[in-house]
Design an enzyme around this catalytic site. Structure first.
Site, PDB file in Angstrom:
ATOM      1  N   HIS A  34      92.658 103.842  -7.612  1.00 48.86           N
ATOM      2  CA  HIS A  34      91.188 103.893  -7.632  1.00 48.86           C
ATOM      3  C   HIS A  34      90.512 102.555  -7.360  1.00 48.86           C
ATOM      4  O   HIS A  34      89.582 102.468  -6.559  1.00 48.86           O
ATOM      5  CB  HIS A  34      90.718 104.440  -8.980  1.00 48.86           C
ATOM      6  CG  HIS A  34      89.233 104.580  -9.092  1.00 48.86           C
ATOM      7  ND1 HIS A  34      88.482 105.329  -8.201  1.00 48.86           N
ATOM      8  CD2 HIS A  34      88.343 104.070  -9.991  1.00 48.86           C
ATOM      9  CE1 HIS A  34      87.205 105.278  -8.547  1.00 48.86           C
ATOM     10  NE2 HIS A  34      87.101 104.506  -9.625  1.00 48.86           N
ATOM     11  N   ASP A  58      94.058 107.864  -5.228  1.00 48.94           N
ATOM     12  CA  ASP A  58      93.004 107.762  -6.247  1.00 48.94           C
ATOM     13  C   ASP A  58      92.987 109.038  -7.092  1.00 48.94           C
ATOM     14  O   ASP A  58      92.699 110.119  -6.590  1.00 48.94           O
ATOM     15  CB  ASP A  58      91.656 107.570  -5.550  1.00 48.94           C
ATOM     16  CG  ASP A  58      90.525 107.217  -6.510  1.00 48.94           C
ATOM     17  OD1 ASP A  58      90.617 107.563  -7.702  1.00 48.94           O
ATOM     18  OD2 ASP A  58      89.542 106.610  -6.051  1.00 48.94           O
ATOM     19  N   SER A  99      82.885 103.520  -7.066  1.00 50.26           N
ATOM     20  CA  SER A  99      83.033 104.643  -7.991  1.00 50.26           C
ATOM     21  C   SER A  99      81.669 105.206  -8.408  1.00 50.26           C
ATOM     22  O   SER A  99      80.899 105.659  -7.558  1.00 50.26           O
ATOM     23  CB  SER A  99      83.873 104.208  -9.197  1.00 50.26           C
ATOM     24  OG  SER A  99      84.299 105.307  -9.952  1.00 50.26           O
TER      25      SER A  99
END
Length: 270
Positions: free
Chosen positions: A246, A216, A109
């Protein structure tokens, strides 16, 4: 089975003391640097570290500035380059303790932004790069919050992290996780880093694995794909997971995801 021990280092970062988790392998064959995502902390990657140790790695994972046990205002980052510099210090620590071992970098991320910037600058010192749901393409719905005054109080919804409800429950109950609204400066820093990455050239011949959940909602695949295409080098492997959200390292198929990482790293480290 590898005996797993952990240790916590502290380093002087660019803007304060940084806490570094070190999952120790008594006889490692490679070093792993791991960059966690926004609002969380490296301790959430214990199970990933255990799998990497079993594969021969020794894992160093800092709590980024303003995250976890590190100093700084919670979830506030003025410049992603500061966090890249902190990660560089962690790499120095690892190299000092394990001279000569090959190093791989894993970023999830926001950690994918950090890892990509690190690789663009220091890729020659890495054997491989793994990007999990990297936010290098941004999310207009989040970055666009900077245009609002005040920024609305819309913290990350734990329910969209994973299809495993226990993951969201643990996230919500974790005192080291930041549960407040996004901060303007952090969003600006991430947006600026995304632009920098887009203009900083390809990853060259650095072996790179990009993994992403197809559902996601925080880092939508539709925005990440073009960003990866823009910077990909000559050795990119990619895999997406149908139905996954995610946090693919915490998804219902997390064992598959971690196995894919280890399978990718094997030939690169041989």
């Amino acid at each position: 089975m590898t005996t797993i021990t952990s240790h916590e280092h502290t380093l002087d970062g660019v803007r304060g003391r940084i806490s570094v988790h070190h999952w120790q392998n008594p006889q490692p064959s490679f070093v792993v640097l791991l960059a966690h995502g926004y609002g969380e902390h490296a301790g959430r990657y214990e199970h990933v570290a255990q799998a990497l140790l079993s594969a021969g790695g020794t894992v160093y994972a800092p709590d980024h500035l303003g995250h976890g046990r590190s100093e700084g205002e919670p979830a506030l980052i003025d410049d992603i380059e500061d966090v890249v510099a902190d990660l560089r210090s962690v790499a120095g620590l690892a190299a000092g303790e394990h001279p000569g071992l090959p190093t791989v970098l894993i970023g999830h991320s926001m950690g994918g932004i950090i890892a990509t910037r690190y690789a663009q600058q220091y890729g020659s010192e890495l054997k491989a790069l793994v990007l999990s749901g990297p936010a290098i393409g941004g999310n207009p719905a989040l970055i666009g919050l900077v245009e609002m005054d005040p920024i609305p109080d819309v913290p990350i919804d734990p329910a969209i992290l994973s299809n495993d409800p226990a993951v969201g429950e643990a996230y919500a109950a974790d005192d080291l996780v930041y549960h407040g609204p996004f901060k303007r400066q952090t969003l600006l820093a991430m947006g600026g880093a995304i632009e920098t990455i887009a203009g900083a050239g390809s990853l060259g011949d650095l072996p790179t694995l990009w993994l992403h959940g197809e559902q996601d909602q925080l880092v939508p695949l539709e925005h990440t794909g073009p960003a990866v295409e823009n910077i990909k080098g000559s050795d990119l492997q990619a895999k997406t997971y149908p139905g996954a959200q995610h946090e693919i390292f915490n998804e219902t198929n997390k064992d598959e995801v971690i196995a894919d990482v280890i399978a990718f790293l094997g030939p690169k480290l041989a």
